[in-house]
Motif scaffolding. Structure first.
Motif, PDB file in Angstrom:
ATOM      1  N   ARG A  80      -8.093   2.739   6.615  1.00 47.98           N
ATOM      2  CA  ARG A  80      -7.210   2.524   4.957  1.00 47.98           C
ATOM      3  C   ARG A  80      -6.730   1.442   5.208  1.00 47.98           C
ATOM      4  O   ARG A  80      -6.971   0.563   5.266  1.00 47.98           O
ATOM      5  N   ASP A  81      -5.264   1.946   5.372  1.00 47.30           N
ATOM      6  CA  ASP A  81      -3.652   1.158   5.606  1.00 47.30           C
ATOM      7  C   ASP A  81      -3.814   0.331   6.418  1.00 47.30           C
ATOM      8  O   ASP A  81      -4.130  -0.590   6.413  1.00 47.30           O
ATOM      9  N   LEU A  83       1.428  -1.065  -0.020  1.00 48.09           N
ATOM     10  CA  LEU A  83       0.038  -0.249  -0.141  1.00 48.09           C
ATOM     11  C   LEU A  83       0.926   1.121   0.509  1.00 48.09           C
ATOM     12  O   LEU A  83       1.912   1.769   1.066  1.00 48.09           O
ATOM     13  N   ASN A 119      -6.499  -3.032   6.117  1.00 47.36           N
ATOM     14  CA  ASN A 119      -6.212  -3.690   4.824  1.00 47.36           C
ATOM     15  C   ASN A 119      -4.546  -4.218   4.685  1.00 47.36           C
ATOM     16  O   ASN A 119      -4.538  -5.339   4.057  1.00 47.36           O
ATOM     17  N   ASN A 156      -1.318  -6.435   6.231  1.00 48.19           N
ATOM     18  CA  ASN A 156      -1.210  -7.588   7.028  1.00 48.19           C
ATOM     19  C   ASN A 156       0.183  -7.204   8.151  1.00 48.19           C
ATOM     20  O   ASN A 156       0.239  -8.212   9.092  1.00 48.19           O
TER      21      ASN A 156
END
Length: 96
Positions: free
Chosen positions: A24-25, A2, A28, A30
């Motif tokens: 968002r980051d 990302l 999302n 892992n």
């Protein structure tokens, strides 16, 4: 990966950190290795980031404990909990 590109003063604010980094980051990714922000002339620094993270702690808490802990697999949260009892006021607030 990302990747976020930011350029110029004012391109990063408390709301940017909330909406793009936390919601968002962090939601999302892992791992933190999957997040990269490329910044040019943004005047962003560590102190501003920490302040903006504090401003948006509710959004971080919405990620839930297990999600946050997954970013720091080698961090011993149990040890940090135990070490809080070294603080005399913390200890005295419970054990009277």
């Amino acid at each position: 990966m990302l990747v976020e590109y930011k350029s110029g003063p004012g391109s990063i604010s408390s709301s940017t950190i909330k909406e793009q980094f936390i919601e968002r980051d962090l939601f999302n990714a892992n791992s933190l290795d999957q997040i990269q922000w490329s910044m040019e002339g943004t005047e962003m620094n560590k102190e501003k980031l920490v302040s903006w993270l504090m401003d948006n702690k509710d959004s971080i808490e919405n990620l839930k404990y297990d999600r946050i802990k997954s970013f720091f697999p080698n961090d011993n949260f149990t040890y940090r909990f135990i070490s809080k009892f070294n603080d005399e006021s913390f200890y005295n607030s419970i054990f009277k």
